[in-house]
Design a protein around this motif. Structure first.
Motif, PDB file in Angstrom:
ATOM      1  N   PRO A   1      43.382  -0.336 -37.190  1.00  0.00           N
ATOM      2  CA  PRO A   1      43.896  -0.553 -38.270  1.00  0.00           C
ATOM      3  C   PRO A   1      43.239  -1.560 -39.292  1.00  0.00           C
ATOM      4  CG  PRO A   1      45.613  -0.535 -36.590  1.00  0.00           C
ATOM      5  CD  PRO A   1      44.148  -0.729 -35.845  1.00  0.00           C
ATOM      6  N   GLU A   2      42.340  -2.518 -38.753  1.00  0.00           N
ATOM      7  CA  GLU A   2      41.838  -3.268 -39.664  1.00  0.00           C
ATOM      8  C   GLU A   2      40.566  -2.585 -40.080  1.00  0.00           C
ATOM      9  OE1 GLU A   2      42.601  -3.983 -36.450  1.00  0.00           O
ATOM     10  OE2 GLU A   2      41.207  -5.010 -35.288  1.00  0.00           O
ATOM     11  N   ASP A   3      39.887  -1.371 -39.879  1.00  0.00           N
ATOM     12  CA  ASP A   3      39.105  -0.729 -40.554  1.00  0.00           C
ATOM     13  C   ASP A   3      39.744   0.158 -41.697  1.00  0.00           C
ATOM     14  OD1 ASP A   3      38.094   0.273 -37.160  1.00  0.00           O
ATOM     15  OD2 ASP A   3      37.308  -1.097 -38.347  1.00  0.00           O
ATOM     16  N   THR A   4      40.885  -0.071 -41.792  1.00  0.00           N
ATOM     17  CA  THR A   4      41.450   0.492 -43.218  1.00  0.00           C
ATOM     18  C   THR A   4      40.744  -0.036 -44.196  1.00  0.00           C
ATOM     19  OG1 THR A   4      43.621   1.072 -42.358  1.00  0.00           O
ATOM     20  CG2 THR A   4      43.522   0.607 -44.568  1.00  0.00           C
ATOM     21  N   ALA A   5      40.251   0.617 -45.210  1.00  0.00           N
ATOM     22  CA  ALA A   5      39.516   0.212 -46.442  1.00  0.00           C
ATOM     23  C   ALA A   5      38.981   1.339 -47.262  1.00  0.00           C
ATOM     24  CB  ALA A   5      38.416  -0.718 -45.999  1.00  0.00           C
ATOM     25  N   VAL A   6      38.773   1.054 -48.384  1.00  0.00           N
ATOM     26  CA  VAL A   6      37.704   2.043 -49.176  1.00  0.00           C
ATOM     27  C   VAL A   6      36.322   1.872 -48.905  1.00  0.00           C
ATOM     28  CG1 VAL A   6      37.016   2.909 -51.740  1.00  0.00           C
ATOM     29  CG2 VAL A   6      39.408   2.162 -51.257  1.00  0.00           C
ATOM     30  N   TYR A   7      35.724   2.870 -48.412  1.00  0.00           N
ATOM     31  CA  TYR A   7      34.215   2.937 -48.006  1.00  0.00           C
ATOM     32  C   TYR A   7      33.295   3.335 -49.101  1.00  0.00           C
ATOM     33  CZ  TYR A   7      35.704   1.737 -43.370  1.00  0.00           C
ATOM     34  OH  TYR A   7      36.090   0.812 -42.203  1.00  0.00           O
TER      35      TYR A   7
END
Length: 126
Positions: free
Chosen positions: A87-93
């Motif tokens: 879940p902590e990988d959630t982001a705009v890449y």
């Protein structure tokens, strides 16, 4: 001349996604490239980077062993394979390119990059 990132989406924790970044209008064979991400309410952070030839890569500690950066210069495309997502990988890449010549080794400093894609959203549910 654009960098177009794609491949984001919604995935469950433990799943995987593969991001792509296509460079149109020019070759990026002589450019070092990187991936960065920005989570809601947080600063943009380094994820991974790759040399112009693709033979050298570096990673943020938070993704080491789970993410793999690669490139296919013949297709002007950069990739980020993301496994064991959290879940902590959630982001705009965002993909990024350093077009200044003769700077070939991968680098984690976002200010070394001078061209950026528009970003693709990755959402990891618990």
């Amino acid at each position: 001349v654009q960098l177009q990132a794609s491949g984001g989406g919604l995935v469950q924790a433990g799943g995987c996604l593969r991001l792509s970044c296509a460079a149109s209008g020019r070759t990026f064979s002589y450019s070092r490239m990187g991936w960065f991400r920005q989570a809601p309410g947080k600063e943009r952070e380094f994820v991974a980077a790759i040399s112009d030839s693709g033979d050298t890569t570096i990673y943020a500690d938070s993704v080491k062993g789970r993410f793999t950066i690669s490139r296919t210069n013949a297709k002007n495309t950069l990739y980020l394979q993301m496994n064991s997502l959290k879940p902590e990988d959630t982001a705009v890449y965002y993909c990024a390119e350093d077009r200044i010549e003769l700077r070939v080794g991968p680098v984690s400093d976002q200010y070394e990059y001078n061209h950026w894609g528009q970003g693709t959203l990755v959402t990891v549910s618990a």
